[in-house]
Enzyme design. Sequence first.
Site, PDB file in Angstrom:
ATOM      1  N   TYR A  55      37.692 -28.442  74.799  1.00 33.08           N
ATOM      2  CA  TYR A  55      37.322 -30.195  74.695  1.00 33.08           C
ATOM      3  C   TYR A  55      38.035 -29.281  76.563  1.00 33.08           C
ATOM      4  O   TYR A  55      38.811 -30.136  76.613  1.00 33.08           O
ATOM      5  CB  TYR A  55      38.060 -31.215  73.841  1.00 33.08           C
ATOM      6  CG  TYR A  55      37.927 -31.601  72.833  1.00 33.08           C
ATOM      7  CD1 TYR A  55      36.600 -30.756  71.860  1.00 33.08           C
ATOM      8  CD2 TYR A  55      38.131 -31.654  71.966  1.00 33.08           C
ATOM      9  CE1 TYR A  55      36.179 -31.260  71.391  1.00 33.08           C
ATOM     10  CE2 TYR A  55      37.715 -32.130  70.794  1.00 33.08           C
ATOM     11  CZ  TYR A  55      37.202 -31.916  69.837  1.00 33.08           C
ATOM     12  OH  TYR A  55      36.130 -31.846  68.981  1.00 33.08           O
ATOM     13  N   HIS A 121      36.569 -24.914  63.607  1.00 31.27           N
ATOM     14  CA  HIS A 121      35.607 -26.023  64.578  1.00 31.27           C
ATOM     15  C   HIS A 121      34.785 -25.874  63.997  1.00 31.27           C
ATOM     16  O   HIS A 121      33.847 -26.866  63.986  1.00 31.27           O
ATOM     17  CB  HIS A 121      35.940 -26.135  66.045  1.00 31.27           C
ATOM     18  CG  HIS A 121      35.428 -26.885  67.003  1.00 31.27           C
ATOM     19  ND1 HIS A 121      36.054 -27.248  68.435  1.00 31.27           N
ATOM     20  CD2 HIS A 121      34.592 -27.819  66.530  1.00 31.27           C
ATOM     21  CE1 HIS A 121      35.259 -28.292  68.849  1.00 31.27           C
ATOM     22  NE2 HIS A 121      34.815 -29.089  68.129  1.00 31.27           N
ATOM     23  N   PRO A 202      31.414 -41.725  64.426  1.00 26.54           N
ATOM     24  CA  PRO A 202      31.397 -42.534  63.574  1.00 26.54           C
ATOM     25  C   PRO A 202      30.845 -43.928  64.161  1.00 26.54           C
ATOM     26  O   PRO A 202      30.110 -44.581  63.284  1.00 26.54           O
ATOM     27  CB  PRO A 202      33.150 -42.973  63.201  1.00 26.54           C
ATOM     28  CG  PRO A 202      34.137 -42.311  64.250  1.00 26.54           C
ATOM     29  CD  PRO A 202      33.383 -41.318  65.182  1.00 26.54           C
ATOM     30  N   LEU A 203      30.611 -43.604  65.564  1.00 24.55           N
ATOM     31  CA  LEU A 203      29.644 -44.632  65.909  1.00 24.55           C
ATOM     32  C   LEU A 203      28.806 -43.928  66.458  1.00 24.55           C
ATOM     33  O   LEU A 203      27.979 -44.563  67.178  1.00 24.55           O
ATOM     34  CB  LEU A 203      31.216 -45.175  67.127  1.00 24.55           C
ATOM     35  CG  LEU A 203      32.445 -46.194  66.787  1.00 24.55           C
ATOM     36  CD1 LEU A 203      32.879 -47.494  67.126  1.00 24.55           C
ATOM     37  CD2 LEU A 203      31.110 -47.358  65.621  1.00 24.55           C
ATOM     38  N   GLY A 204      28.098 -43.042  65.917  1.00 28.21           N
ATOM     39  CA  GLY A 204      27.110 -42.323  65.976  1.00 28.21           C
ATOM     40  C   GLY A 204      26.988 -41.943  67.366  1.00 28.21           C
ATOM     41  O   GLY A 204      26.278 -42.576  68.790  1.00 28.21           O
ATOM     42  N   GLY A 206      28.420 -42.960  70.472  1.00 26.15           N
ATOM     43  CA  GLY A 206      28.725 -44.435  71.471  1.00 26.15           C
ATOM     44  C   GLY A 206      27.413 -45.844  70.611  1.00 26.15           C
ATOM     45  O   GLY A 206      27.575 -46.616  71.349  1.00 26.15           O
ATOM     46  N   GLY A 210      26.012 -50.536  70.750  1.00 20.92           N
ATOM     47  CA  GLY A 210      24.994 -51.407  70.677  1.00 20.92           C
ATOM     48  C   GLY A 210      24.863 -51.773  72.490  1.00 20.92           C
ATOM     49  O   GLY A 210      24.212 -52.811  72.273  1.00 20.92           O
TER      50      GLY A 210
END
Length: 326
Positions: A55, A121, A202-204, A206, A210
Amino acid sequence: MKKRKLGLLEVSALGAGCMSISANYGPSAPISQGIATLRTAFEKGVTFFDTAEVYGPYRNEELVGQALAPMRNQVAIASKFGFELENPAGGLNSRPERIRKVVDESLKRLQTDRIELLYQHRVDPNVPIEDVAGTVKDLIRQGKVLHFGLSEASATTIRRAHAVQAVSAVQSEYSFMERSVETNGVLAACEELGIGFVPWGPLGMGYLTGTLTSQTTFDASTDLRFEFDRFQPGALTANRPIIALLQAFGAKRNASPAQVALAWLLARKPFIVPIPGTRNPDHLVENLAAARLQLTAGDMKELDAAFAQLKVVGGRMNAMQMAIVG
């Protein structure tokens, strides 16, 4: 915040994915902003922080090391090895000597004497997973690493590695809209073997916040999502019914789509520890509030029945990324 177990490693029920502060979802944030974000997460109960040498590369580990130095003994840090960063051609590299070199360099950047959870990884097809597990086992004996993890590995690979060195956690993409680990045997293997599961994205990536629309643009030079199928304009529009479902359910609980999506993961299995990432203090507070949203069996049935009527448009990553998924 309540605690959960990844194997024998106890961490906060929600962790912090640190990657997006430094790389891959846009330009790097100022280091002062990154430090403030991670320290605020700790103040609000987060004790599990996820990073990797790739990263940045390197910048994110340096950020995590600097931000968490004052509370180092109160947190668990996860990092990763597996990519060839010195060679311009890139690729995968999990040779034992490479793993040992990465760990020594990561320890310096993280300003610490141990890494609580060290992941491979991506699975390197040129190195037997038994050799990888054995190398990490040696590092655990030396005290440089405390627990072993795998990222985007198949159920078969997980079982082979676990036979050599106990795997504490498996990390793969998993969210309300991306459920492949439920059908490919990975989640079932974790449950059977007592391995924790850490959903990245976990939030797709981003999307489940929404806030993304067909007008949203992604910079090809700084944002991996630029080439991902689900982030093309057509897919961003076609998948809006998923957002509408989360919004409608959340309206009954005074919760945002992101909070419902995270609460859904927490309710799925007791050994799941999502790691949402953000550099925005308001988004951080919003995400962490999901830990207080308790979904019942009836809620889960309602959400899943509604989702079953929808179709997710677009693959989760591009062909190059998917080629190195176990």
